[in-house]
Design a protein around this motif. Structure first.
Motif, PDB file in Angstrom:
ATOM      1  N   GLY A 110       0.813  -1.216   0.000  1.00 45.33           N
ATOM      2  CA  GLY A 110       0.000   0.000   0.000  1.00 45.33           C
ATOM      3  C   GLY A 110       0.842   1.259   0.000  1.00 45.33           C
ATOM      4  O   GLY A 110       0.576   2.211  -0.746  1.00 45.33           O
ATOM      5  N   GLN A 111       1.860   1.293   0.843  1.00 43.29           N
ATOM      6  CA  GLN A 111       2.717   2.473   0.900  1.00 43.29           C
ATOM      7  C   GLN A 111       3.530   2.634  -0.381  1.00 43.29           C
ATOM      8  O   GLN A 111       3.782   3.755  -0.839  1.00 43.29           O
ATOM      9  CB  GLN A 111       3.638   2.398   2.119  1.00 43.29           C
ATOM     10  N   MET A 112       3.951   1.523  -0.960  1.00 44.67           N
ATOM     11  CA  MET A 112       4.726   1.604  -2.201  1.00 44.67           C
ATOM     12  C   MET A 112       3.875   2.122  -3.362  1.00 44.67           C
ATOM     13  O   MET A 112       4.332   2.913  -4.187  1.00 44.67           O
ATOM     14  CB  MET A 112       5.316   0.243  -2.542  1.00 44.67           C
ATOM     15  N   LEU A 113       2.632   1.674  -3.426  1.00 45.54           N
ATOM     16  CA  LEU A 113       1.735   2.182  -4.458  1.00 45.54           C
ATOM     17  C   LEU A 113       1.477   3.674  -4.275  1.00 45.54           C
ATOM     18  O   LEU A 113       1.406   4.435  -5.246  1.00 45.54           O
ATOM     19  CB  LEU A 113       0.416   1.402  -4.431  1.00 45.54           C
ATOM     20  N   ALA A 114       1.353   4.104  -3.017  1.00 44.52           N
ATOM     21  CA  ALA A 114       1.148   5.528  -2.748  1.00 44.52           C
ATOM     22  C   ALA A 114       2.360   6.348  -3.169  1.00 44.52           C
ATOM     23  O   ALA A 114       2.230   7.445  -3.711  1.00 44.52           O
ATOM     24  CB  ALA A 114       0.848   5.741  -1.266  1.00 44.52           C
TER      25      ALA A 114
END
Length: 772
Positions: free
Chosen positions: A441-445
């Protein structure tokens, strides 16, 4: 001063580590100054002493002859930090950046030192701190070494070689007594034994006759071209300052802990001046020593006989500083030095409700204390570049700080993709030596619409995105779709979506994936990659249809296996990503008035969804309700990791997490209504959503210059705007206000169903409308 009452500390006073002293006789250095071959390369040099594996402090000296003082610069690379003196004067206070720009690589500093030099012989002195251990923000090289070069334009004057004098600084002890800083931090406690100090070792008259020559590390790559030049400024040094308290000096310690106040949560190095007998231990720490439920850093000072002063070089942060001073010591002075990222508080926001003003200012303070080598989640427990945090922090910086702040985001973008693994996955925090888990999730953000794309949209700087486009595309390629056309959920190394309850992870990852696609599509279009753009556009269109078919359940989004309460995070992300069409806004708006499960991290996207759905009053009400406790706290000057402190919060419960500052961005971007509509503010909108507010004033420090804005809304409407040079603004005036004038003259404008729109170029304008 709060008190000198007894304070039961949780530290154990450390014992003395016996280190032999060197001669401190003051004679001229005997080493001759050599002329340097233009083709000679610098070497990595270290001490011949037997050094500790962790927390080693070294001192380096070198004489250099200068014929001309102009255009002289020095390059310095170290693992991990250094302090530079020239002719006895401090030139750099804590240089160097944590490793590294990519795995196993270094940053180096290049500093113009012309103003510190004199014609003839000059003395270079460098104090170096080698962490010697990994952390969530640093990867140790294993080499307590330095590489340096002094040059005048293309002529090399000095390179680091075996002629330099080097020794381990005997006053810095490598080991304190436990407890030690938690495993996330590469820094150790700083312990200084003044009895073993080498006075004035960095001054021209000091003799190094009893020092050993440097030891060269032959197997370490010593090539500047394989390193990265420091991409951010040296730290801003606010100088030594007195504490907030009215302490009357001198006074004799009664053995109790002295607690002194800082003006706000800050990154500081503590200072003392005392008169004492030798061998007494003074401990220094802050109220954040156990911030986030883990031991962080502290300092210890062992006195020599007589009057003495000391500044601990390892920075710590907090609202208060604790000096544990043994009974009988005469305290002559106590001060602190604040340092931090070199940027100005150029943005501002105020309105007729004090709550939002305080929220905005606390968010800015929290943002600043979480900036240094990288954006950090917090400055106490971790000091780590978690990218979910970075996305929100960088968004705040565009509205709060001057544009020197942009370099920190740019640095982080390169680091994130330079640490990409062979399987195309990325992870954070980086740089890191003891962490490697991917949080999808953080990487996609990070690579998506609110991350990399927003950097370009705000700055107009396309170069890093050109270079990072392919790695970003490769990362997105590791995600696949299932038979329904929605995302195959990736667990990554840590399947984390947010703190708090009722997280619907399937929806969260789908919405974040769509935001990442959106960012890549916009970037492909901007770079002219038509084939990629067409494919991404088609993929997004089919994905949106599949998402709504598969997850929409009459009045909210929900995945098939999820049985918890409606996840407010997922509903908000569906709106801001563009997955939810306007015909779903009424239903989602009703959900967001009831469901309140997100942490402060995800709350930003929920509030933004309300603004985007045209519900500013609901957004402002929810903002006040959710953030009320932390904003109204009377003594804590920063925002928290969770809705409570410590055990009442999440993830350790720190009180300085800038991911809670999304309200700053929303107040400037939506309530004041100022946002770019083309890269780098070539054009921008002024479309206020004041809700129940009657007065708003803001400054937005855009890349084109400061945008000054003021709005008064009552029976009539008055908007004052100052548009910077080479920019154009579209001003939106609600349609209920008529007889629009600009600078008391008639104006042409276009209309929509809800607004009249005035377009203006550079200049200052007063735009007025009459109420019906």
């Amino acid at each position: 001063m709060n008190s000198r009452k007894a304070y039961h500390l949780f530290i154990i006073l450390c014992g003395l580590l016996v280190i032999s002293c060197r001669s401190t006789s003051k004679q001229t250095d005997s080493a001759p100054v050599q002329e340097i071959d233009a083709h000679l390369k610098p070497a990595w040099i270290t001490s011949q002493d037997s050094l500790p594996k962790e927390n080693a402090w070294l001192i380096f000296r070198k004489k250099v002859n200068i014929e001309r003082q102009d255009d002289v610069s020095i390059k310095i690379a170290v693992d991990s930090k250094y302090w530079l003196y020239i002719n006895g004067e401090m030139v750099v206070f804590e240089g160097g950046l944590k490793r590294g720009p990519s795995p196993d690589a270094y940053y180096y500093d290049e500093i113009d030192i012309s103003n510190y030099l004199k014609r003839g012989e000059n003395t270079l002195g460098i104090l170096m701190w080698y962490f010697g251990k990994d952390g969530m923000s640093h990867q140790s090289s294993g080499y307590p070494a330095l590489m340096s070069e002094v040059s005048n334009q293309s002529k090399k004057l000095v390179v680091s070689d075996a002629s330099w004098k080097v020794m381990q600084h005997p006053a810095y002890l490598s080991k304190s007594e436990p407890p030690y800083p938690n495993w996330r931090l590469p820094e150790s406690n700083v312990v200084f034994d003044a009895r073993r100090d080498i006075k004035d070792w960095y001054t021209p008259d000091y003799s190094t006759s009893q020092w050993l020559n440097a030891n060269i590390l032959p197997d370490v790559n010593a090539d500047w071209s394989n390193m990265r030049s420091r991409p951010i400024p040296q730290w801003k040094d606010f100088g030594l300052k007195a504490y907030q308290d009215s302490v009357m000096f001198p006074f004799e310690s009664d053995g109790d802990t002295l607690i002194v106040d800082l003006p706000y949560n800050a990154q500081i190095t503590p200072y003392l001046k005392v008169q004492a007998n030798e061998g007494q231990k003074i401990s220094i720490l802050t109220d954040h020593y156990k911030g986030g439920s883990a031991y962080n850093v502290r300092a210890e000072y062992i006195t020599k006989q007589g009057v003495q002063e000391y500044e601990s070089m390892g920075w710590m942060n907090g609202e208060k500083v604790f000096y544990v001073i043994p009974k009988g010591i005469t305290v002559l002075d106590l001060k602190y030095r604040e340092t931090g990222y070199d940027t100005e508080f150029s943005g501002s926001f105020s309105c007729d409700d004090a709550f939002y003003n305080k929220l905005w200012k606390k968010a800015r303070r929290t943002l600043y204390v979480t900036m240094r080598d990288t954006y950090m989640d917090c400055p106490d427990r971790e000091r780590a570049q978690w990218w979910g945090d970075v996305v929100l922090e960088s968004g705040e910086a565009f509205y709060a700080l001057d544009r020197k702040a942009d370099a920190l985001m740019k640095k982080g973008m390169y680091e994130l993709m330079n640490w990409q693994r062979k399987d195309s996955t990325i992870f954070s925090p980086i740089p890191a030596g003891n962490w490697d888990k991917e949080l999808p999730g953080q990487m996609l953000a990070s690579i998506g619409y609110y991350g990399f794309w927003n950097y370009y949209w705000q700055t107009g700087d396309l170069q890093p995105l050109k270079e990072l486009y392919q790695p970003v595309k490769e990362y997105l390629s590791v995600y696949t779709l299932n038979a329904s056309g929605t995302l195959d959920i990736r667990q990554g190394g840590w399947f984390w979506g947010d703190w708090g309850e009722h997280k619907e992870m399937e929806l969260l990852q789908n919405t974040q994936y769509y935001l990442a696609l959106k960012g890549l599509l916009l970037l492909a279009e901007e770079l002219g990659y038509k084939k990629d753009a067409d494919q991404l556009s088609a993929n997004m269109s089919s994905f949106k249809k599949a998402f709504n078919k598969h997850y929409w359940k009459t009045d909210h989004y929900r995945s098939g296996d999820y049985t918890g309460k409606i996840d407010d995070r997922s509903q908000g992300l569906a709106v801001v990503s563009g997955l939810a069409a306007e015909d779903k806004y009424d239903a989602i708006s009703k959900v967001l008035q009831v469901e309140k499960h997100a942490s402060p991290y995800m709350e930003k996207y929920i509030l933004e969804a309300l603004f985007q759905m045209g519900e500013p009053e609901l957004a402002l009400q929810r903002m006040k309700e959710r953030f009320g406790v932390m904003v109204n706290h009377p003594t804590i000057t920063t925002l928290w990791e969770g809705w409570g402190i410590g055990a009442e919060g999440y993830g350790g419960g720190t009180t300085n997490h800038a991911w809670s500052g999304g309200g700053l961005t929303l107040l400037s971007q939506y309530v004041a209504g100022i946002a770019p509509t083309s890269p780098g503010y070539q054009t921008f909108d002024v479309k206020p959503q004041p809700g129940f507010l009657k007065y708003i004033k803001a400054v937005v420090p855009s890349i084109k210059g400061n945008i000054h804005f003021e709005l008064s809304k009552g029976e009539d409407y008055k908007l004052i705007i100052e548009v910077p040079k080479d920019s154009e603004a579209s001003i939106y005036i609600p349609k209920q206000f008529t007889s629009i004038s600009i600078n008391n003259g008639k104006v042409d404008y276009s209309t929509t169903d809800t607004h009249n729109i005035v377009i203006v170029k550079s200049g200052k304008y007063i735009i007025e409308g009459k109420g019906n």
